[in-house]
Design a protein around this motif. Structure first.
Motif, PDB file in Angstrom:
ATOM      1  N   ALA A 133       0.834  -1.204   0.000  1.00 13.44           N
ATOM      2  CA  ALA A 133       0.000   0.000   0.000  1.00 13.44           C
ATOM      3  C   ALA A 133       0.870   1.257   0.000  1.00 13.44           C
ATOM      4  N   MET A 134       1.916   1.240   0.818  1.00 14.05           N
ATOM      5  CA  MET A 134       2.794   2.409   0.878  1.00 14.05           C
ATOM      6  C   MET A 134       3.577   2.580  -0.417  1.00 14.05           C
ATOM      7  N   ALA A 135       4.036   1.465  -1.011  1.00 19.52           N
ATOM      8  CA  ALA A 135       4.756   1.538  -2.274  1.00 19.52           C
ATOM      9  C   ALA A 135       3.848   2.069  -3.384  1.00 19.52           C
ATOM     10  N   VAL A 158      -3.136  -7.735  -4.036  1.00 14.47           N
ATOM     11  CA  VAL A 158      -4.304  -6.978  -4.489  1.00 14.47           C
ATOM     12  C   VAL A 158      -4.870  -6.119  -3.369  1.00 14.47           C
ATOM     13  N   PRO A 159      -5.073  -6.652  -2.143  1.00 19.69           N
ATOM     14  CA  PRO A 159      -5.532  -5.759  -1.076  1.00 19.69           C
ATOM     15  C   PRO A 159      -4.586  -4.580  -0.830  1.00 19.69           C
ATOM     16  N   GLY A 225      -7.926 -20.315  -3.353  1.00 17.11           N
ATOM     17  CA  GLY A 225      -7.347 -19.679  -2.189  1.00 17.11           C
ATOM     18  C   GLY A 225      -7.482 -18.169  -2.286  1.00 17.11           C
ATOM     19  N   THR A 226      -6.589 -17.454  -1.606  1.00 19.06           N
ATOM     20  CA  THR A 226      -6.717 -15.997  -1.556  1.00 19.06           C
ATOM     21  C   THR A 226      -6.519 -15.360  -2.922  1.00 19.06           C
ATOM     22  N   ALA A 227      -5.582 -15.883  -3.719  1.00 20.25           N
ATOM     23  CA  ALA A 227      -5.300 -15.272  -5.017  1.00 20.25           C
ATOM     24  C   ALA A 227      -6.535 -15.270  -5.911  1.00 20.25           C
ATOM     25  N   ASN A 228      -7.161 -16.421  -6.085  1.00 19.83           N
ATOM     26  CA  ASN A 228      -8.331 -16.480  -6.957  1.00 19.83           C
ATOM     27  C   ASN A 228      -9.556 -15.824  -6.317  1.00 19.83           C
ATOM     28  N   THR A 229      -9.630 -15.832  -4.982  1.00 20.30           N
ATOM     29  CA  THR A 229     -10.687 -15.058  -4.329  1.00 20.30           C
ATOM     30  C   THR A 229     -10.507 -13.572  -4.629  1.00 20.30           C
ATOM     31  N   ASN A 230      -9.255 -13.092  -4.571  1.00 20.81           N
ATOM     32  CA  ASN A 230      -8.984 -11.702  -4.952  1.00 20.81           C
ATOM     33  C   ASN A 230      -9.575 -11.384  -6.316  1.00 20.81           C
ATOM     34  N   HIS A 303      -9.894 -12.671   3.633  1.00 22.29           N
ATOM     35  CA  HIS A 303     -10.678 -11.471   3.334  1.00 22.29           C
ATOM     36  C   HIS A 303     -11.481 -10.984   4.529  1.00 22.29           C
ATOM     37  N   CYS A 304     -11.514 -11.769   5.607  1.00 22.50           N
ATOM     38  CA  CYS A 304     -12.047 -11.242   6.861  1.00 22.50           C
ATOM     39  C   CYS A 304     -11.091 -10.209   7.450  1.00 22.50           C
ATOM     40  N   LEU A 305      -9.842 -10.215   7.006  1.00 22.64           N
ATOM     41  CA  LEU A 305      -8.883  -9.166   7.340  1.00 22.64           C
ATOM     42  C   LEU A 305      -8.863  -8.095   6.257  1.00 22.64           C
ATOM     43  N   HIS A 306      -8.815  -8.518   5.001  1.00 19.96           N
ATOM     44  CA  HIS A 306      -8.583  -7.574   3.916  1.00 19.96           C
ATOM     45  C   HIS A 306      -9.777  -6.663   3.649  1.00 19.96           C
ATOM     46  N   LEU A 307     -10.991  -7.217   3.630  1.00 19.22           N
ATOM     47  CA  LEU A 307     -12.136  -6.366   3.317  1.00 19.22           C
ATOM     48  C   LEU A 307     -12.355  -5.273   4.366  1.00 19.22           C
ATOM     49  N   PRO A 308     -12.273  -5.563   5.679  1.00 23.06           N
ATOM     50  CA  PRO A 308     -12.350  -4.450   6.636  1.00 23.06           C
ATOM     51  C   PRO A 308     -11.237  -3.422   6.457  1.00 23.06           C
ATOM     52  N   ALA A 309     -10.021  -3.886   6.121  1.00 21.60           N
ATOM     53  CA  ALA A 309      -8.914  -2.945   5.926  1.00 21.60           C
ATOM     54  C   ALA A 309      -9.136  -2.094   4.675  1.00 21.60           C
ATOM     55  N   ILE A 310      -9.597  -2.711   3.603  1.00 20.54           N
ATOM     56  CA  ILE A 310      -9.919  -1.973   2.378  1.00 20.54           C
ATOM     57  C   ILE A 310     -11.029  -0.962   2.657  1.00 20.54           C
TER      58      ILE A 310
END
Length: 611
Positions: A133-135, A158-159, A225-230, A303-310
């Motif tokens: 995100a910072m990059a 992606v997140p 997994g996470t990649a294809n869920t993304n 995505h229980c972590l990523h969606l709230p962070a997004i």
């Protein structure tokens, strides 16, 4: 629309009103200044175009040409990102054809949990999301751009790209996938070899041959997994072109979609006449759609972590409670490994995202009236791309599944609800994904065996100490403790114990992700052990109840006795080596798991609204 989806959406809008308004003001102020390269000092502008060819330099002096930033996670070690090597030049050429310019604004790191699982480097995985995100912000900080294209596929990438992009939410933006590798060795066969190896019944040569037959070429791994869920979520959120997610790399259709994505983002700019900034696409309705799609497909628990962070990056306060309540009214429509036997290519062949979106729209579970990168609502995503005499066209997508063992209509779901549930009790709050767990294994009450890391559990298994009903507690694996690594290494051992007839569950403040499988796993427990959470007071033999049906997570110990116990302390060794010491400042800043395990906090500096 389903009344519960409407109710949850309206509640989310109201809860987020102050923080969302602050975010929108931020991006509107940025947009009001127009093409920002026009206000740069001459020396600044000259620096920004010095590396361009003469035609591009001339185009960039004229503010009616769109300058598109390219931010890429390319590297050639990771199969999913290797295809991106040729994308920047393809994109630049496609942009020139419509009178615009592309500049490679910056690269972001891309690490793979599949390579680092069980290794020290895995502890950098979740923190890498914040670095990405910072990059991304650094890449866009030159204020030279009218739009942005993001090239990323996997896990935290992606997140991280999206969190960074949302801080420049005034820019029209589009995400470009690269697609999954062709199918190799089946996921079921691969898992069987892993279990035999864990038992000592398969050699390392057999294991390596199996793994290399499964992961065999450029492209995303084929399990869900996470990649294809993304990728699926980016499409449902309207950030991909329709039907773009699961087209294999190196095909003419894949290349045509990449070119079209480059040209489409210019149409969303102020110069293109239909200004559609990213921050106006990613709103409360968009995020509800993402959660519904996650639950309908049994997607990655990451995505229980990523969606709230997004969500927080866009000023929106999404909670696990929202996600669990949406899951309760969302039927499970697909079964892709680890939730079933099929891989993502078979899902695509059965009807893919186009049929999934059609079914969820018909059932009233998705908001249709949302902004997307097509300039139209979500119904546009029920069409799929084809090449007609070399030209890219979209046609009406499938209306029936070609294989109902993989993808079903909403009228005949695999389950009446999604696979995601919230667990609560005197051990804290956690999530569990039950879509891959058989009903008879969703409730476990058994004595605890407490471990400080994965290796301790593996050693206990090999020593024959776990041949019993048990709840494996693996603590000090939370975001503030050691960066919250994936605990993939546990899956074969716990799966074998369950296969032998024992009642088995896992309780951890760490992660299991989309690769988690058939064992009931209470993950992301918060408060985490390092913060004095109840996990730090558990002892071997404590009776623990994990109830994936009722949502209970409880240790059956007298409350006074539990509180009187001293808090266990983590080993200092876990923060040293493999660069982990460089991330100490970030671990200290991480929020809890329910708030996205993020170092950034709530966006725009607005006060947290009351629920």
């Amino acid at each position: 629309m389903h009344p519960r989806v409407v109710e949850i959406t309206e509640r989310l809008i109201e809860r987020s009103r102050a923080t969302r308004q602050a975010y929108l003001q931020l991006i509107e102020q940025a947009a009001s200044r127009g093409p920002q390269r026009g206000s740069l000092q001459c020396a600044n502008f000259a620096h920004g175009v010095a590396g361009c060819g003469q035609d591009d330099k001339q185009a960039l002096r004229l503010l009616n040409a769109a300058n598109v930033a390219i931010v890429s996670a390319y590297n050639d070690m990771l199969s999913a990102h290797q295809p991106y090597q040729s994308y920047p030049e393809q994109i630049k050429q496609a942009l020139r054809e419509v009178g615009s310019v592309g500049q490679f604004a910056g690269g972001v790191p891309a690490m793979c949990d599949g390579v680092t699982q069980g290794e020290a480097g895995m502890e950098l995985s979740l923190p890498s999301r914040e670095v990405i995100a910072m990059a991304t912000a650094v890449a866009l900080s030159h204020n030279m751009f009218d739009a942005a294209l993001y090239l990323g596929i996997c896990d935290k990438i992606v997140p991280g790209l999206l969190i960074g992009a949302l801080r420049f939410g005034h820019l029209p933006s589009l995400f470009i996938p690269a697609g999954p590798m062709p199918s190799g060795l089946g996921n079921k066969e691969k898992a069987e070899v892993r279990q035999r190896y864990a038992e000592g019944k398969a050699s390392r040569d057999e294991l390596l041959a199996s793994e290399m037959a499964a992961y065999h070429s450029p492209g995303t791994c084929t399990f869900y997994g996470t990649a294809n869920t993304n990728q699926l979520l980016m499409e449902v959120m309207g950030l991909h072109l329709p039907g773009a997610s699961f087209i294999n790399p190196g095909t003419p259709l894949r290349e045509a979609l990449t070119r079209e994505a480059a040209q489409q983002v210019t149409r969303l700019t102020a110069q293109g006449g239909t200004y559609t900034p990213l921050g106006r696409i990613v709103d409360e309705r968009c995020l509800v759609n993402a959660v519904v799609a996650l639950c309908a497909t049994g997607g990655s628990t990451n995505h229980c972590l990523h969606l709230p962070a997004i969500a927080r990056a866009a000023g929106i306060q999404l909670t696990w409670q929202d996600m669990a309540e949406l899951s309760a009214v969302t039927p499970t429509l697909s079964q892709v490994y680890p939730n079933g036997k099929a891989d993502i290519n078979q899902f695509q062949a059965a009807g893919g995202t186009t049929l999934l979106i059609r079914e969820l729209l018909t059932a009233g579970l998705l908001h249709e009236q949302v902004n997307t990168v097509t300039g139209q609502g979500l119904s546009r995503y029920t069409c799929e791309p084809f090449l007609d005499a070399g030209q890219l066209v979209w046609r009406k997508g499938p209306t029936v599944s070609l294989d109902e063992s993989i993808l079903r209509p909403a009228a005949r779901p695999f389950s009446a609800e999604g696979g995601l549930r919230l667990l609560q009790g005197n051990l804290g709050r956690a999530v569990i994904k039950v879509s891959a767990v058989a009903p008879e294994h969703q409730v476990v009450e058994a004595p605890a065996r407490v471990f400080e890391d994965q290796q301790q559990l593996a050693e206990a298994f090999k020593a024959g100490e776990l041949e019993q009903d048990l709840v494996a507690v693996v603590r000090f694996q939370g975001p503030r403790s050691n960066g919250m690594p994936e605990l993939h290494k546990l899956t074969p051992y716990l799966g074998l114990l369950q296969d032998r007839g024992f009642k088995v569950a896992l309780v951890t403040d760490g992660r299991m992700s989309g690769a988690s499988g058939k064992v009931a796993a209470a993950i992301h427990v918060c408060p985490e052990a390092l913060d004095g959470g109840p996990l730090a007071r558990l002892r071997d033999g404590d009776l623990i109840r994990v109830d994936g049906r009722s949502g209970e997570l409880r240790v059956l110990v007298d409350e006074a006795e539990l509180l009187a116990r001293p808090l266990a302390q983590p080993s200092l060794e876990s923060s040293q080596g493999c660069g982990r010491e460089l991330f100490g400042f970030m671990r200290a800043a991480f929020s809890n798991a329910e708030e996205g395990a993020s170092a950034f906090g709530l966006a725009a500096g607005a006060p947290r609204a009351a629920d």
